[in-house]
Write an enzyme that holds these catalytic residues in place. Structure first.
Site, PDB file in Angstrom:
ATOM      1  N   LYS A 238       0.887  -1.167  -0.014  1.00 13.97           N
ATOM      2  CA  LYS A 238       0.005   0.022  -0.145  1.00 13.97           C
ATOM      3  C   LYS A 238       0.809   1.475   0.110  1.00 13.97           C
ATOM      4  O   LYS A 238       2.133   1.047   0.417  1.00 13.97           O
ATOM      5  CB  LYS A 238      -1.031   0.123   1.167  1.00 13.97           C
ATOM      6  CG  LYS A 238      -1.825  -1.344   1.178  1.00 13.97           C
ATOM      7  CD  LYS A 238      -2.897  -0.941   0.199  1.00 13.97           C
ATOM      8  CE  LYS A 238      -3.598  -2.237  -0.070  1.00 13.97           C
ATOM      9  NZ  LYS A 238      -4.186  -3.264   0.773  1.00 13.97           N
TER      10      LYS A 238
HETATM   11  C1  LIG Z   1      -5.605  -4.076   1.066  1.00  9.82           C
HETATM   12  C2  LIG Z   1      -7.111  -3.866   0.965  1.00  9.82           C
HETATM   13  C3  LIG Z   1      -7.985  -4.463   2.141  1.00  9.82           C
HETATM   14  C4  LIG Z   1      -7.596  -5.138   3.426  1.00  9.82           C
HETATM   15  O1  LIG Z   1      -6.240  -4.622   4.147  1.00  9.82           O
HETATM   16  P1  LIG Z   1      -5.431  -5.434   4.982  1.00  9.82           P
HETATM   17  O2  LIG Z   1      -4.458  -4.681   5.526  1.00  9.82           O
HETATM   18  O3  LIG Z   1      -4.600  -6.424   4.029  1.00  9.82           O
HETATM   19  O4  LIG Z   1      -6.216  -6.371   5.729  1.00  9.82           O
HETATM   20  C5  LIG Z   1      -9.145  -3.786   1.986  1.00  9.82           C
HETATM   21  N1  LIG Z   1      -9.907  -3.343   0.914  1.00  9.82           N
HETATM   22  C6  LIG Z   1      -8.903  -3.073  -0.104  1.00  9.82           C
HETATM   23  C7  LIG Z   1      -9.501  -2.266  -1.384  1.00  9.82           C
HETATM   24  C8  LIG Z   1      -7.559  -3.144  -0.172  1.00  9.82           C
HETATM   25  O5  LIG Z   1      -6.848  -2.818  -1.147  1.00  9.82           O
END
Ligand SMILES: *Cc1c(COP(=O)(O)O)cnc(C)c1O
Length: 376
Positions: free
Chosen positions: A184
Site C-alpha cells: 500500500k
Molecule cells: C488491502 C485492502 C484491504 C485489506 O487490507 P489488509 O490490511 O490487507 O487487511 C481492504 N480493501 C482494499 C480495497 C484493499 O486494497
C-alpha cells in the site's frame, strides 16, 4: 522471481530501521506512546477528529461494521470490483451484501445510481472503495445515503493522502478504513487505521479493538489505572509499537511519494493515450488521487493471460485489480449468480502495471515499450 520491474516496491530506508530499533530499546512493544503519536499524526494528515490504529485494514472494516451495529438480517451495499475484504467485513457481522456495479471503463468506482437501486428497508450501510485512490462520487453517494438515513463507510485502503475538494478521503463518510499492508502507499507490513469524527463511534471502536476493556495495559503500566471492566464483546485488533513506528516514518514520505506516483501515471497516460488501450480515470478533472495502482483496460480482442505472460517474459510484473468478488466460488455459493455487466467486463480486461515511488525512468520506459509492442 527477480523482476526487472516489480509491480510495487517499498520506499524504506535508515529512518525506518532507526524507528524500529528505538522501539526495541524502549522495551514497550505494543499500543503505547508510539501508537498514540501515529494516531495523532494520522488525524493531522486526514483532518479526522479520531484515528484508531489496528492490526490491519480488514479488521478496520470489521470494526467499522460492528460500530455501526450491523448484524444478522441487515444488508450492506458494496462494490464487487474490490478486494474481497471489503465485503467480507459485512459478512463477519452476519449481514448480507448487495453488490453494486461501477460507473464505466472511464471511472471504475461504485455507481451512485446502482447504490440507489439496491436500497431496501434492510440496508444498514454502504461501503464504498476509492479505487486506486481516485475518489468515489462522494457528494452524490452521501446525498442518497442521507436521504435514506444510511451511513457510509469508506474503504480507503488505496487512498491515504488522497482528497476531494481539499477534504481527505476516509473523512467523507461516517467511518474511514485504511490499510498499511506491504504493497500500500503507506506500508508497515501489516497495519490499519479507522478514522471517524463521531466521539461515540470512536469510543466504541476503541473498546472493540481491545476486548471491550475499559483500560489498556499501558494505562495500568503508567499507573493511571489498576483494573478494568469488560463492557462489550471485543477483539484483539491492536497494533504494536513497531508497526506504528514504521507508520510514522512512512507518513512523512506519503505526500512526496504520492506526487511521484502522479508523475509516473502522467507519463503512462501520455504514452498509452493513442493506443487501443482504455485508461480509467484519464479524463478525471476532480479530486486529488493517491495513485495506488495503475490500471489499464486491454482491447477486448487481446488475450489477457498471453499479455501478462509476455510481460513476465520481459521481466515486468503485472496484476489484476480485481476479479469481481461476486464471481468467487464462496460468494457464488452463498448469493447465487449475480449479473454486474460493467464490473464483469472490467474484471475481464483489466491489467495493473507497475507503479511505485522508487520506479526509475528506465523501468517506466521499459514497461511502456513492452506494452506498446504487445498491443501493436
Ligand atoms: C488491502 C485492502 C484491504 C485489506 O487490507 P489488509 O490490511 O490487507 O487487511 C481492504 N480493501 C482494499 C480495497 C484493499 O486494497
Amino acid at each position: 522471481m527477480d523482476w526487472r520491474v516489480p509491480l510495487a516496491d517499498l520506499d524504506y530506508g535508515k529512518e525506518e530501521e532507526r524507528a524500529v530499533i528505538d522501539v526495541l530499546r524502549s522495551k514497550w512493544l505494543t499500543m503505547g506512546e508510539v501508537t498514540q503519536i501515529f494516531e495523532a499524526e494520522f488525524c493531522r494528515m486526514t483532518g479526522s477528529k479520531h484515528a484508531i490504529a489496528v492490526s490491519n485494514g480488514t479488521l478496520a472494516l470489521h470494526l467499522a461494521c460492528l460500530a455501526l451495529g450491523i448484524g444478522p438480517g441487515d444488508e450492506v451495499i458494496v462494490p464487487s470490483l474490490s478486494f474481497v475484504a471489503t465485503s467480507n467485513a459485512a459478512l463477519y457481522c452476519g449481514a448480507d451484501v448487495c453488490f453494486a456495479d461501477v460507473i464505466g471503463p472511464d471511472d471504475v468506482t461504485i455507481d451512485p445510481n446502482a447504490i440507489e437501486g439496491l436500497i431496501t428497508p434492510k440496508t444498514k450501510a454502504i461501503i464504498v472503495m476509492h479505487y486506486a485512490g481516485f475518489p468515489c462520487c462522494m457528494r452524490e453517494i452521501l446525498e442518497i445515503a442521507s436521504n435514506h438515513g444510511i451511513p457510509v463507510i469508506e474503504d480507503a485502503a488505496h487512498a491515504p493522502g488522497a482528497s476531494l475538494d481539499g477534504k481527505a478521503l476516509g473523512t467523507w463518510g461516517e467511518i474511514g478504513c485504511f490499510s498499511f499492508f506491504s504493497n500500500k502507499n503507506l506500508s508497515t507490513g501489516e497495519g490499519g487505521m479507522v478514522t471517524c469524527n463521531r466521539d461515540d463511534l470512536a469510543e466504541n471502536i476503541q473498546l472493540l479493538r481491545s476486548h471491550g476493556m475499559t483500560t489498556l495495559t499501558y494505562d495500568r503500566h503508567k499507573g493511571h489505572a489498576f483494573s478494568y471492566d469488560v463492557v462489550t464483546l471485543g477483539h484483539n485488533y491492536r497494533i504494536d509499537e513497531i508497526h506504528s513506528a514504521l507508520g510514522i516514518q512512512q507518513l512523512k514520505k506519503l505526500d512526496r511519494n504520492n506526487a511521484k506516483r502522479r508523475e509516473l501515471t502522467q507519463v503512462y497516460w501520455q504514452n498509452l493515450r493513442d493506443t487501443e488501450i482504455e485508461l480509467p480515470f484519464v479524463q478525471r478533472t476532480w479530486g486529488l488521487p493517491s495513485h495506488h495502482v495503475f490500471p489499464i483496460l486491454l482491447p477486448s480482442h487481446v488475450d489477457r493471460l498471453a499479455f501478462m505472460s509476455a510481460m513476465r517474459d520481459a521481466g515486468v510484473q503485472s496484476s489484476i485489480h480485481y476479479r469481481p468478488i461476486h464471481t468467487f466460488s464462496f460468494y457464488q455459493n452463498r448469493f447465487g449468480t449475480i449479473s454486474l455487466p460493467i464490473t464483469e467486463e472490467i474484471g475481464r480486461r483489466e491489467v495493473t502495471l507497475p507503479l511505485f515511488p522508487t520506479m526509475t525512468d528506465e523501468q517506466l520506459e521499459w514497461v511502456i515499450t513492452n506494452v506498446k509492442r504487445l498491443i501493436a
